[in-house]
Design a protein around this motif. Sequence first.
Motif, PDB file in Angstrom:
ATOM      1  N   ARG A   1     -21.033 -20.782 -35.524  1.00 17.25           N
ATOM      2  CA  ARG A   1     -19.697 -20.688 -34.908  1.00 17.25           C
ATOM      3  C   ARG A   1     -19.909 -19.479 -33.750  1.00 17.25           C
ATOM      4  O   ARG A   1     -19.103 -19.809 -32.695  1.00 17.25           O
ATOM      5  CB  ARG A   1     -18.682 -20.045 -36.078  1.00 17.25           C
TER       6      ARG A   1
ATOM      7  N   ARG B   1     -11.117 -18.941 -30.944  1.00 21.87           N
ATOM      8  CA  ARG B   1     -11.529 -18.650 -32.018  1.00 21.87           C
ATOM      9  C   ARG B   1     -10.729 -19.415 -33.104  1.00 21.87           C
ATOM     10  O   ARG B   1     -11.015 -19.922 -34.158  1.00 21.87           O
ATOM     11  CB  ARG B   1     -11.600 -17.268 -32.340  1.00 21.87           C
TER      12      ARG B   1
ATOM     13  N   ASP C   1     -11.800 -21.909 -36.077  1.00 24.05           N
ATOM     14  CA  ASP C   1     -11.528 -21.529 -37.502  1.00 24.05           C
ATOM     15  C   ASP C   1     -10.733 -22.464 -38.234  1.00 24.05           C
ATOM     16  O   ASP C   1     -10.883 -22.667 -39.403  1.00 24.05           O
ATOM     17  CB  ASP C   1     -10.662 -20.175 -37.294  1.00 24.05           C
ATOM     18  N   THR C   2      -9.838 -23.261 -37.496  1.00 26.04           N
ATOM     19  CA  THR C   2      -8.927 -24.114 -37.955  1.00 26.04           C
ATOM     20  C   THR C   2      -8.669 -25.552 -37.578  1.00 26.04           C
ATOM     21  O   THR C   2      -8.014 -26.329 -38.451  1.00 26.04           O
ATOM     22  CB  THR C   2      -7.363 -23.181 -37.936  1.00 26.04           C
TER      23      THR C   2
ATOM     24  N   GLN D   1     -13.137 -21.744 -44.652  1.00 33.37           N
ATOM     25  CA  GLN D   1     -12.722 -22.817 -43.870  1.00 33.37           C
ATOM     26  C   GLN D   1     -13.206 -23.986 -44.764  1.00 33.37           C
ATOM     27  O   GLN D   1     -12.316 -25.099 -44.990  1.00 33.37           O
ATOM     28  CB  GLN D   1     -13.610 -23.048 -42.490  1.00 33.37           C
TER      29      GLN D   1
END
Length: 215
Positions: free
Chosen positions: A51, A72, A76-77, A113
């Motif tokens: 990442r 980010r 992340d989501t 995650q």
Amino acid sequence: MPLLLLDLDNTLVDRDAAFRGAVADFFTEHGLPVSDLPWVMGVDAGGYTPRPDVAAALVGRYGDIVPTAAVRALLDTGSAARVVLADATRRALDEAGADGWTCVIVTNGRTAQQETKIRNTGLDALVHGWVVSESVGHKKPESEIFHAAAAVAGIPLSGAWVIGDSAHADIAGADALGLRSVWVSAGRPWPPQPFAPTHVAHDVASAIRHALGSP
């Protein structure tokens, strides 16, 4: 009870489709060229690129337009919020449970995650547990993560089946441990390797049913 070790991303759920959709919306929101979508997917490499490296590439390309925090947030989501569990996969997992199999997810990635994906899709109610590489300090194909999965199940690792889409992570890991495996091909040809899966299936539901029918 027999043990079924299942990969998460691009096996139980279509992680790449979810990430692609998140990137497309990210481009629309920030006025970025949709023609760059293949480039982002190439950098991401199905989630196998670390990442921080993906973030650095995106910031390097779009940092003058997009806040670093937005990049980010995407990483992340983005895919975690969009993954879905196909009905066929749900039915196959139900069949495995009804047939007495113990199902454990074995996934590389970040714990927060990956657990979000598992819970958002309802997989937490369909499997007996999971291990995430960040939590156990080992990632596929390292043998330790597979042993950790067997420990979660409380079942010996010998005799387990491994199901996954990655030749180098899932099938190589199974081969090193002498475990039977099903490679989820999604129509791809098996790449040249010094090892091979026990079986090749087009999708994970077919892969699960193959393992259920094994002696």
